[in-house]
Scaffold this motif. Structure first.
Motif, PDB file in Angstrom:
ATOM      1  N   LEU B  46       0.807  -1.193  -0.135  1.00  0.00           N
ATOM      2  CA  LEU B  46      -0.061   0.006   0.176  1.00  0.00           C
ATOM      3  C   LEU B  46       0.840   1.048   0.030  1.00  0.00           C
ATOM      4  CD1 LEU B  46      -3.100  -0.720   2.398  1.00  0.00           C
ATOM      5  CD2 LEU B  46      -2.788  -0.394  -0.237  1.00  0.00           C
ATOM      6  N   VAL B  47       1.903   1.312   1.103  1.00  0.00           N
ATOM      7  CA  VAL B  47       2.538   2.440   0.850  1.00  0.00           C
ATOM      8  C   VAL B  47       3.226   2.765  -0.529  1.00  0.00           C
ATOM      9  CG1 VAL B  47       4.736   3.308   2.041  1.00  0.00           C
ATOM     10  CG2 VAL B  47       3.131   2.321   3.407  1.00  0.00           C
ATOM     11  N   ILE B  49       2.277   1.676  -3.482  1.00  0.00           N
ATOM     12  CA  ILE B  49       0.909   2.166  -4.390  1.00  0.00           C
ATOM     13  C   ILE B  49       0.701   3.491  -4.125  1.00  0.00           C
ATOM     14  CG2 ILE B  49      -1.366   1.507  -4.832  1.00  0.00           C
ATOM     15  CD1 ILE B  49      -0.896  -1.278  -4.269  1.00  0.00           C
ATOM     16  N   ASP B  50       0.375   3.865  -2.794  1.00  0.00           N
ATOM     17  CA  ASP B  50      -0.009   5.251  -2.479  1.00  0.00           C
ATOM     18  C   ASP B  50       1.017   6.405  -3.059  1.00  0.00           C
ATOM     19  OD1 ASP B  50      -2.250   4.964  -1.493  1.00  0.00           O
ATOM     20  OD2 ASP B  50      -1.685   5.342   0.723  1.00  0.00           O
ATOM     21  N   ARG B  51       2.551   5.963  -2.882  1.00  0.00           N
ATOM     22  CA  ARG B  51       3.548   6.747  -3.185  1.00  0.00           C
ATOM     23  C   ARG B  51       3.432   6.876  -4.746  1.00  0.00           C
ATOM     24  NH1 ARG B  51       8.098   4.370  -1.476  1.00  0.00           N
ATOM     25  NH2 ARG B  51       7.534   4.722   0.535  1.00  0.00           N
ATOM     26  N   HIS B  53       0.903   6.471  -6.896  1.00  0.00           N
ATOM     27  CA  HIS B  53      -0.316   7.319  -7.169  1.00  0.00           C
ATOM     28  C   HIS B  53      -0.146   8.564  -7.195  1.00  0.00           C
ATOM     29  CE1 HIS B  53      -4.447   7.544  -8.036  1.00  0.00           C
ATOM     30  NE2 HIS B  53      -4.536   8.571  -7.468  1.00  0.00           N
ATOM     31  N   ALA B  54       0.509   9.034  -5.811  1.00  0.00           N
ATOM     32  CA  ALA B  54       0.592  10.639  -5.570  1.00  0.00           C
ATOM     33  C   ALA B  54       1.612  10.958  -6.594  1.00  0.00           C
ATOM     34  CB  ALA B  54       1.090  10.789  -4.066  1.00  0.00           C
ATOM     35  N   MET B  57      -0.111  11.490  -9.968  1.00  0.00           N
ATOM     36  CA  MET B  57      -0.730  12.790  -9.902  1.00  0.00           C
ATOM     37  C   MET B  57      -0.160  14.045 -10.075  1.00  0.00           C
ATOM     38  SD  MET B  57      -3.772  12.045  -7.141  1.00  0.00           S
ATOM     39  CE  MET B  57      -4.535  13.300  -7.223  1.00  0.00           C
ATOM     40  N   ASP B  58       1.170  14.039  -9.361  1.00  0.00           N
ATOM     41  CA  ASP B  58       2.086  15.206  -9.455  1.00  0.00           C
ATOM     42  C   ASP B  58       2.502  15.375 -10.986  1.00  0.00           C
ATOM     43  OD1 ASP B  58       2.055  15.485  -6.724  1.00  0.00           O
ATOM     44  OD2 ASP B  58       3.828  14.698  -6.282  1.00  0.00           O
TER      45      ASP B  58
END
Lengths: 462, 290
Positions: B46-47, B49-51, B53-54, B57-58
């Protein structure tokens, strides 16, 4: 032996066979009943008599109906059932909580936080642009709404868990009362050889109770059961102690057992469904606290930086977010201040009161919050803080699901073992039936033969 | 070990339930195309994936911002090029009009051309991109130079974020460019005055200043060029990172259709077999034969 003695032996043979048929019938009809233990008919030989220098047998009488059980297996099954129910309940409820944390990042908290910083980053291209300002306000609103929605959902879940706890304890107390009542009846009826139906019912209620609250039991030689929760005696003989829900000084739910002079806390030792509910509640409360702290910190950090800047008209910035005075309830109550929501020109992007259209000095400072690792105790930036929270939720759900698998496998294995001892095999019962039928016919033939001999004698005499 | 009928049915029920649950999971993956549908599916990922994903978006924001910045910087470069061309022509005229050979009449015509060239430089200095004045600094909403060539813009140069820690200046302080070393507009006015006055000495002085003026504009173009390169690199990096992130995300969360379909087929076959076993389990027992 006299002919009359032979008749009596035949009669006893009928009784033994008849008793066997009755037990077989009970086994066949109880085969699919939960908790039913197969019975076996036991007969005992009568003492032989001496006649004409010979010792002759007098046959047998039905003496008992015994249950086929394994006490150790029963106790292990009770333990495992409590652990399985606890894992099941925890996993089910955490899965509900998990739905608020989106792993696919399309509607989750992390996504909404990303959008805030992305909108601010986009605004650096033109801090005065109305649409970019509107976009930034909208992103902040989505972030606040998402935070509030998740926190409200978690709070609702916690409330639901409290309601389930109260309902479960009512069921637990009902079971405790029934076990005590069964204990009394079993005690009055005699030792373990007493009514098998009562013993089966008692064992089944204990098993159910293990599923409800993780109770363990000690089965006494006299057939009675002593029930414990976390080592505390809850049922002994016909006496039982009621469980109730309370609240400790920190506001957390506690489980208490009533005593003559007060009560003692069994919150940490309860298992079964109740234990699972307590664990789910504790985890949910922790996540609510984390979310509250996150929302409180983020709102105040944004507000502090925002008030250091100047809006499009050159006026000092106001608060960007409305938030509670303390962390408690901060996530649920988070929102964008009404003034900024209605008028994006109030976003304080400028670093100076001249508020030139290209002045995005304070906007850059607001963007710096994204990478600030001093805001949270773990030393993580806001994004990583949310990731950690989501990962914690996922880990706990996965762990609970793993426990469910392990405990289910254990209970399944123990159930199979229990079934191999106590379960009814209808083929086996069919052979018993044939055997008893045959024995019954044979005993009847003995009676018939003796009767015929007696008639012959009577005719000679007559 | 004794095997009873209820035990057998319980085992069948359990196997059917487990197979059905496994099938449900694979069906969800097959329909959604995702291996990770909830946090518990892969908490260890998850960490990351979140990173990712963020960061993805950036990169979208950086790509957009850098593209917009590049357009502005291109425009800025073109306008500075226009100013430089005009100053080059002025310098040519200064060389031609220097010395004692040109007549007053010729210098008068030259003065008219220089005035037009000054207007062109002023126009370049007041140029805008989509309504944003390029050389007004943070005050990009108003023309930075008035008709007399006085700077009314801002000395604060705003930047746009085009990378994780990369910013480019997208509106320049015009006073630094056009009035930093030599005031270009005042210098051109002085040159026009010298031409009209048939002042050879004044023309020679202006010729010296013109080299400085051109150098100022060239220096500004160089800075714009540097920013253009930065924005261009940022744009390429953002595009490249977007693709890499998408690829990595695919590895982490996307279900392989062939593998998913194969597993689904296996599970469905297994479920069918379990159902057939269940159906055959009701075969005759001893009671049926009695």
């Amino acid at each position: 032996m006299s002919l009359l003695g032979t008749l009596q032996s035949g009669q006893r043979g009928l009784a033994v066979a008849s008793s066997g048929i009755d037990v077989t019938a009970a086994n066949v009809t109880g085969a699919s009943q939960p908790g039913f233990s197969r019975r076996r008919s036991v007969s005992s030989q009568l003492a032989p008599v001496q006649q004409h220098g010979l010792w002759l047998g007098q046959g047998a009488n039905p003496s008992a109906v015994l249950r086929s059980t394994d006490r150790l297996l029963g106790v292990r099954l009770i333990d495992a059932t409590g652990a399985k129910a606890s894992a099941d309940t925890l996993a089910q409820n955490l899965r509900v909580v998990e739905t608020y944390f989106d792993a696919t990042n399309t509607t989750g908290l992390a996504e909404s936080l990303d959008k805030v910083f992305d909108a601010l980053g986009a605004a650096t291209a033109d801090p005065s642009d109305a649409s970019l300002r509107r976009g930034a306000v909208h992103a902040c609103e989505v972030f606040a709404t998402t935070t509030s929605r998740i926190a409200s959902g978690l709070a609702d879940t916690r409330e639901s868990l409290d309601q389930q706890l109260a309902t479960s304890l009512d069921e637990v107390n009902t079971s405790l009362a029934e076990i005590a009542s069964l204990n009394e009846r079993i005690g009055k009826s005699g030792a373990e050889a007493g009514p098998a139906d009562l013993l089966d019912r008692r064992d089944q209620v204990i098993l159910d109770l293990a599923g409800k609250v993780g109770a363990t039991a000690e089965l006494k030689a006299d057939g009675q059961a002593v029930v414990y929760i976390g080592g505390h005696e809850i049922v002994a003989g016909g006496d039982w102690r009621a469980l109730s829900v309370g609240t400790d000084a920190a506001g957390d739910t506690t489980l208490n057992v009533a005593m003559d002079n007060g009560s003692f806390n069994v919150t940490d030792v309860a298992g079964g469904k109740v234990g699972g509910l307590v664990q789910a509640r504790a985890a949910t409360s922790d996540w609510i606290d984390t979310l509250d702290q996150f929302a409180f910190t983020m709102a105040n950090t944004f507000n502090t930086q925002h008030t250091a800047g100047f809006d499009k008209s050159g006026n000092p910035g106001g608060d960007l977010f409305s938030v509670t005075a303390s962390a408690t309830g901060a996530a649920t109550g988070l929102s964008v201040t009404g003034a900024i929501r209605d008028d994006p020109t109030l976003l304080a992007f400028a670093g100076a009161a001249t508020a030139l259209p290209g002045d995005g000095d304070n906007l850059q400072s607001l963007l710096d919050i994204e990478d600030d690792t001093t805001l949270f105790a773990a030393g993580t930036n806001p994004r990583a803080t949310i990731s950690d929270l989501t990962a914690d939720v996922g880990s706990q759900v996965a762990s609970a699901a793993g426990d469910v698998e392990a405990q289910t496998a254990l209970v399944d294995d123990l159930t199979v073992l229990r079934d191999s001892v106590s379960g009814v095999d209808t083929d086996e019962e069919a052979t018993h039936l044939l055997e008893y039928q045959s024995a019954y016919r044979a005993a009847a033939k003995v009676i018939s033969a003796a009767d015929e001999l007696l008639r012959t004698l009577l005719q000679i005499a007559g | 070990m004794r095997v009873t009928q209820s035990g057998m049915w319980e085992m069948i029920r359990r196997n059917l339930s487990q197979t059905a649950e496994r099938t449900r999971v694979i069906e969800e993956q097959a329909v959604g195309g995702m291996l990770v549908n909830r946090p518990s599916d892969a908490p260890e990922l998850l960490v990351e994936i979140d990173r990712l994903h963020a960061s993805g978006m950036d990169q979208d924001v950086f790509t957009k911002n850098s593209a917009q910045s590049l357009a502005q910087l291109d425009q800025m470069d073109a306008e500075l090029g226009r100013a430089h061309d005009a100053l080059s022509r002025v310098r040519e005229l200064a060389v031609q009009m220097a010395g004692d050979l040109p007549t007053a009449e010729q210098r008068g015509y030259a003065a008219e051309e220089v005035a037009a060239l000054k207007a062109s430089v002023l126009s370049a200095a007041n140029s805008d991109f989509a309504g944003r004045y390029l050389f007004g600094g943070a005050a990009w909403d108003t023309p930075p130079f008035d008709t007399t060539g006085t700077y009314v813009g801002s000395t604060d140069e705003p930047s746009t974020r085009v990378g994780e820690s990369t910013w480019v200046t997208t509106a320049r302080d015009g006073s630094q460019i056009f009035q930093g070393g030599v005031d270009i507009f005042a210098g051109l006015d002085a040159f026009i005055t010298a031409l009209n006055a048939d002042d050879s000495a004044g023309i020679s002085t202006s010729l010296g200043d013109l080299d400085t003026m051109m150098q100022q504009v060239m220096d500004a173009r160089a800075r714009v060029g540097t920013d253009t390169n930065v924005a261009d690199d940022a744009n390429e990096l953002a595009s490249s990172l977007s693709m890499q992130i998408e690829s990595r995300m695919g590895e982490l969360v996307s279900a392989d259709p062939a593998e998913t379909y194969t597993r689904l087929s296996e599970l469905r076959a297994s479920y069918q077999t379990a159902l057939q076993v269940a159906a055959s389990a009701k075969s005759q027992g001893l009671f049926d034969l009695m």
